[in-house]
Design a protein around this motif. Structure first.
Motif, PDB file in Angstrom:
ATOM      1  N   GLU A 166     -20.520   1.014   0.207  1.00  0.00           N
ATOM      2  CA  GLU A 166     -20.139  -0.376   0.483  1.00  0.00           C
ATOM      3  C   GLU A 166     -19.254  -0.932  -0.630  1.00  0.00           C
ATOM      4  N   MET A 167     -19.627  -0.648  -1.874  1.00  0.00           N
ATOM      5  CA  MET A 167     -18.851  -1.134  -3.009  1.00  0.00           C
ATOM      6  C   MET A 167     -17.449  -0.528  -2.999  1.00  0.00           C
ATOM      7  N   LEU A 168     -17.358   0.770  -2.740  1.00  0.00           N
ATOM      8  CA  LEU A 168     -16.061   1.437  -2.703  1.00  0.00           C
ATOM      9  C   LEU A 168     -15.196   0.881  -1.579  1.00  0.00           C
TER      10      LEU A 168
ATOM     11  N   LYS B 124      -7.768   9.170 -14.098  1.00  0.00           N
ATOM     12  CA  LYS B 124      -7.757   7.821 -14.669  1.00  0.00           C
ATOM     13  C   LYS B 124      -7.909   6.733 -13.614  1.00  0.00           C
ATOM     14  N   ASP B 125      -8.111   7.117 -12.360  1.00  0.00           N
ATOM     15  CA  ASP B 125      -8.315   6.150 -11.294  1.00  0.00           C
ATOM     16  C   ASP B 125      -9.569   5.335 -11.594  1.00  0.00           C
ATOM     17  N   LYS B 126      -9.496   4.022 -11.400  1.00  0.00           N
ATOM     18  CA  LYS B 126     -10.631   3.164 -11.756  1.00  0.00           C
ATOM     19  C   LYS B 126     -11.840   3.374 -10.869  1.00  0.00           C
ATOM     20  N   ASN B 127     -11.659   3.986  -9.702  1.00  0.00           N
ATOM     21  CA  ASN B 127     -12.778   4.233  -8.796  1.00  0.00           C
ATOM     22  C   ASN B 127     -13.337   5.647  -8.907  1.00  0.00           C
TER      23      ASN B 127
ATOM     24  N   LYS C   1     -10.515  -2.157   0.015  1.00  0.00           N
ATOM     25  CA  LYS C   1      -9.974  -3.221   0.857  1.00  0.00           C
ATOM     26  C   LYS C   1      -9.274  -4.273  -0.005  1.00  0.00           C
ATOM     27  N   GLU C   2      -9.889  -4.650  -1.117  1.00  0.00           N
ATOM     28  CA  GLU C   2      -9.300  -5.639  -2.013  1.00  0.00           C
ATOM     29  C   GLU C   2      -7.995  -5.133  -2.619  1.00  0.00           C
ATOM     30  N   GLU C   3      -7.961  -3.840  -2.957  1.00  0.00           N
ATOM     31  CA  GLU C   3      -6.753  -3.252  -3.539  1.00  0.00           C
ATOM     32  C   GLU C   3      -5.590  -3.242  -2.549  1.00  0.00           C
TER      33      GLU C   3
END
Length: 76
Positions: free
Chosen positions: A65-67, A10-13, A72-74
Motif C-alpha cells: 500500500e505504501m509503495l 539509489k532509488d528512494k523506494n 502514484k504521488e511520483e
C-alpha cells in the motif's frame, strides 16, 4: 556491529521494495516450517510460526500500500 554496504540502487523506494519482497517470501517459507512442526506434533512451534507468518502478511500488505501510494504521488 557489522554494517552492510549501502544499497546498490539509489532509488528512494529500493529499501521499501526489498523489505516487501522479503516479507512476502517469508510467508511462503514459513509454510514449510509450519508443516515440519506439525509433522513432529509440535503445535506450540507451528502456532508461533503462524503468528510470524501473519505479521509478515500484514507487513507485506502495508508495504505494498505504501509503495503504491508513493508511486502514484511520483507519477502525478
Amino acid at each position: 556491529m557489522v554494517r552492510e554496504p549501502m544499497s546498490p540502487v539509489k532509488d528512494k523506494n529500493y529499501d521499501l521494495i526489498n523489505v516487501v519482497q522479503m516479507s512476502l517470501q517469508h510467508i511462503w517459507q514459513l509454510e514449510t516450517y509450519i508443516a515440519d512442526a506439525e509433522d513432529r506434533g509440535d503445535t506450540e512451534l507451528a502456532t508461533w510460526f503462524r503468528k510470524i507468518q501473519e505479521n509478515n502478511r500484514k507487513a507485506g500488505d502495508q508495504g505494498k500500500e505504501m509503495l503504491a501510494r508513493r508511486l502514484k504521488e511520483e507519477n502525478g
